[in-house]
Enzyme design. Structure first.
Site, PDB file in Angstrom:
ATOM      1  N   GLY A  16     -86.778  -8.583  26.336  1.00  0.00           N
ATOM      2  CA  GLY A  16     -85.648  -9.300  25.817  1.00  0.00           C
ATOM      3  C   GLY A  16     -84.464  -8.273  24.982  1.00  0.00           C
ATOM      4  CD  GLU A  35     -91.266  -0.653  20.997  1.00  0.00           C
ATOM      5  OE1 GLU A  35     -90.782  -1.943  21.212  1.00  0.00           O
ATOM      6  OE2 GLU A  35     -92.328  -0.835  20.665  1.00  0.00           O
ATOM      7  CB  CYS A  43     -93.466  -7.612  30.304  1.00  0.00           C
ATOM      8  SG  CYS A  43     -93.538  -7.879  31.867  1.00  0.00           S
ATOM      9  CB  CYS A  48     -96.451  -9.204  33.347  1.00  0.00           C
ATOM     10  SG  CYS A  48     -95.261  -9.913  31.829  1.00  0.00           S
ATOM     11  CE  LYS A  51    -100.594 -10.704  35.038  1.00  0.00           C
ATOM     12  NZ  LYS A  51    -100.162 -11.738  34.325  1.00  0.00           N
ATOM     13  CE1 TYR A 177     -98.785 -18.771  32.522  1.00  0.00           C
ATOM     14  CE2 TYR A 177     -99.045 -19.962  30.695  1.00  0.00           C
ATOM     15  CZ  TYR A 177     -98.450 -19.781  31.943  1.00  0.00           C
ATOM     16  OH  TYR A 177     -97.156 -20.336  32.127  1.00  0.00           O
ATOM     17  CD  GLU A 181    -102.535 -14.019  34.346  1.00  0.00           C
ATOM     18  OE1 GLU A 181    -102.384 -13.212  33.371  1.00  0.00           O
ATOM     19  OE2 GLU A 181    -101.574 -14.797  34.979  1.00  0.00           O
ATOM     20  NE  ARG A 198    -108.673 -24.951  20.900  1.00  0.00           N
ATOM     21  CZ  ARG A 198    -107.974 -24.672  19.860  1.00  0.00           C
ATOM     22  NH1 ARG A 198    -108.530 -24.196  18.852  1.00  0.00           N
ATOM     23  NH2 ARG A 198    -106.749 -24.661  20.232  1.00  0.00           N
ATOM     24  CG  HIS A 438     -97.070 -23.265  62.594  1.00  0.00           C
ATOM     25  ND1 HIS A 438     -97.845 -23.729  61.953  1.00  0.00           N
ATOM     26  CD2 HIS A 438     -97.484 -22.886  63.765  1.00  0.00           C
ATOM     27  CE1 HIS A 438     -99.106 -24.019  62.540  1.00  0.00           C
ATOM     28  NE2 HIS A 438     -98.984 -23.363  63.684  1.00  0.00           N
ATOM     29  CD  GLU A 443     -97.068 -24.712  58.967  1.00  0.00           C
ATOM     30  OE1 GLU A 443     -96.335 -25.266  59.550  1.00  0.00           O
ATOM     31  OE2 GLU A 443     -97.959 -23.828  59.175  1.00  0.00           O
TER      32      GLU A 443
END
Ligand code: NDP
Length: 456
Positions: A16, A35, A43, A48, A51, A177, A181, A198, A438, A443
């Site tokens: 962000g 930073e 991420c 993300c 991972k 999540y 994962e 839990r 297909h 599909e």
């Protein structure tokens, strides 16, 4: 009129913050960013991206096994965790470097250090005071762990990416999540995995059929799932292993080599000085903002996980872009967060967009439910007992598709496209009128015919 060092100062170089900084600079603003860890944020550095790389790594175990059904003779495969982690680290360093390079290329003043608010227009970084017309808090979140006895022996998603060895036996605590994962990742890579949640079923908030289906598939893959069970305490033994005692009916205790807590994340606002300058925080410490990302202190804004709303990277990116346009563009922009799709990179993965059956029933009053469970063509030869679930939820009155859910190979890739159709207001007839592709699993979404109608 005041003159400030910068028009925008961004605290936090994650998804962000970086997006807001670059767009603001592109709109001609003087921008600085600080930073205190590595550019790229959760991420890129420990979320993300690594991972998903680990998910790919874990999937090879099944790919090697499945190959035999297609005529391949595969010698016993060997896996090296240190080799994977080293390769992952190289890619993460490359990406982090790109983030920083792109910021510099956008003429953003890039700083390394912890920024703290001094007043509504001033931050302190590395002992230096920097002023700004606007300050953006984009500090993300951090793993939350409950204060149970022995919690210091547990790890979180911050540490799991850099373990020196793959633990042989792992307990994962949580049913969200990250828990499901990592259950898939560690199980695929060869660990004996137990997940303890839990509640009554994993992934609270997801469609109930999706939750049940994933649970079944996880168990088929050899993961032990303990429901309605929580950890009482963790003790470390002399040999370095961990003994976990439970509250709950299914198991009294368990011996493992690692305990991974995935019990949610909390906004990173401690020590930032927000409350001291009068910024309102919610009960979890999240920055309260309006639809334009502005806090109650007009010069202080926030986007992404630190606002404790939808904690997904693409949402933070949207919010960051919207904020930059609001502050430095011609008109205020609010991030449009209707029909946000999401994926859980479990094994098999989940793709979902729109309302769950329960939400749709509550909202629409009467709904048509279409669903199908089937074995992918691949598994007719692999012999693997893996079922795919697809489910569509339709408003009976106007036939608009309210939700689409899938558990199965490639479901995140498939749901992204459906999210466009649903956002545009697609009806069931629109899906039916679309020619199938297909043979594919996707599909199914245009060939579903049997419906169940339910009323609230
Ligand atoms: P989640 O909020 O998804 O799940 C937290 C889990 O921990 C829930 O099952 C919750 O139970 C349980 N829990 C919470 N507190 C306790 C406690 N005190 N004791 C025992 N269990 C507890 O959090 P995650 O940490 O998995 O992930 C954080 C967020 O990051 C996600 O919500 C998501 O927004 C984002 N994320 C997104 C991913 C993706 O897009 N694929 C991947 C990973 C993370 P209960 O349900 O009962 O509250």
């Amino acid at each position: 009129m005041h003159t400030y060092d910068n028009q925008l100062f961004v605290i936090g170089g994650g998804s962000g913050g970086v997006r807001a900084a670059r767009i603001a600079a592109g709109l001609g603003a003087r921008v600085a960013i600080a930073e205190n860890f590595r550019y790229g944020g959760t991420c890129v550095i420990r979320g993300c991206v690594p991972k998903k790389l680990l998910v790919y790594a874990a999937h090879f175990a099944e790919d090697f096994a499945d190959a035999q059904g297609f005529g391949w003779t595969v010698p016993p495969a060997e896996f090296s965790w240190p080799q994977l982690i080293e390769a992952k680290n190289r890619e993460i360093s490359r990406l982090s470097g790109m983030y920083e390079k792109n910021l510099i290329g956008s003429r953003v003043d890039v700083m390394h250090g912890t920024a703290r608010l001094v007043d509504a227009h001033t931050v302190a970084v590395n002992g230096q005071h920097v002023t700004a017309e606007h300050i953006l808090v984009a500090t993300g979140g951090a793993p939350f762990v409950p204060p149970i006895p022995g919690i210091e022996h547990a790890i979180t998603s911050n540490e799991v990416f850099d373990l020196p060895h793959l633990p042989k036996r792992v307990l994962i605590v949580g049913g969200g999540y990250i828990a499901v994962e990592f259950a898939g990742i560690l199980n695929g890579l060869g660990a004996k995995v137990t997940l303890c949640y839990r509640g009554a079923q994993v992934l609270r908030g997801f469609d109930d059929d999706v939750r049940m289906h994933l649970h079944g598939e996880m168990v088929k893959k050899g993961i032990t799932v303990l429901l309605r069970q929580d950890v009482a305490h963790i003790d470390k033994r002399g040999d370095g292993s961990l003994s976990v005692a439970f509250i709950g009916a299914q198991t009294d205790s368990l011996s493992v080599d690692a305990v991974l807590y995935a019990t949610g994340r909390a906004p990173n606002t401690q020590g930032l000085g927000l409350a001291e300058v009068g910024v309102d925080l919610d009960s979890a410490g999240g920055v309260k903002v309006n639809a334009f990302g502005q806090s109650n202190v007009p010069s202080i804004h926030a986007v992404g996980d630190v606002t404790n709303r939808i904690t997904l990277t693409p949402v933070a990116i949207r919010e960051g872009a919207a904020l930059a346009h609001t502050l430095f563009g011609p008109t205020p922009v609010s991030a449009d967060l209707t029909t946000v799709p999401s994926a859980v990179f479990s094994q098999p993965p989940i793709g979902t967009v729109g309302l769950t059956e329960a939400q749709a029933l509550a909202q629409a009053g009467q709904i048509d439910i279409y669903s199908s469970k089937f074995r992918n063509l691949r598994h007719t030869l692999s012999g693997r007992d893996e079922q795919t679930l697809v489910k569509l939820i339709v408003d009976t009155a106007n036939q608009r598709v309210l939700g689409a859910h899938m558990v199965g190979a490639d479901s995140p890739e498939i749901i992204q496209g459906l999210a466009i159709a649903i956002r545009m207001g697609a009806t069931k007839a629109d899906l039916d009128a679309t020619v199938a592709l297909h043979p594919s699993a996707a599909e199914e979404f245009v060939t579903l015919r049997d419906k169940i109608t339910r009323s609230a």
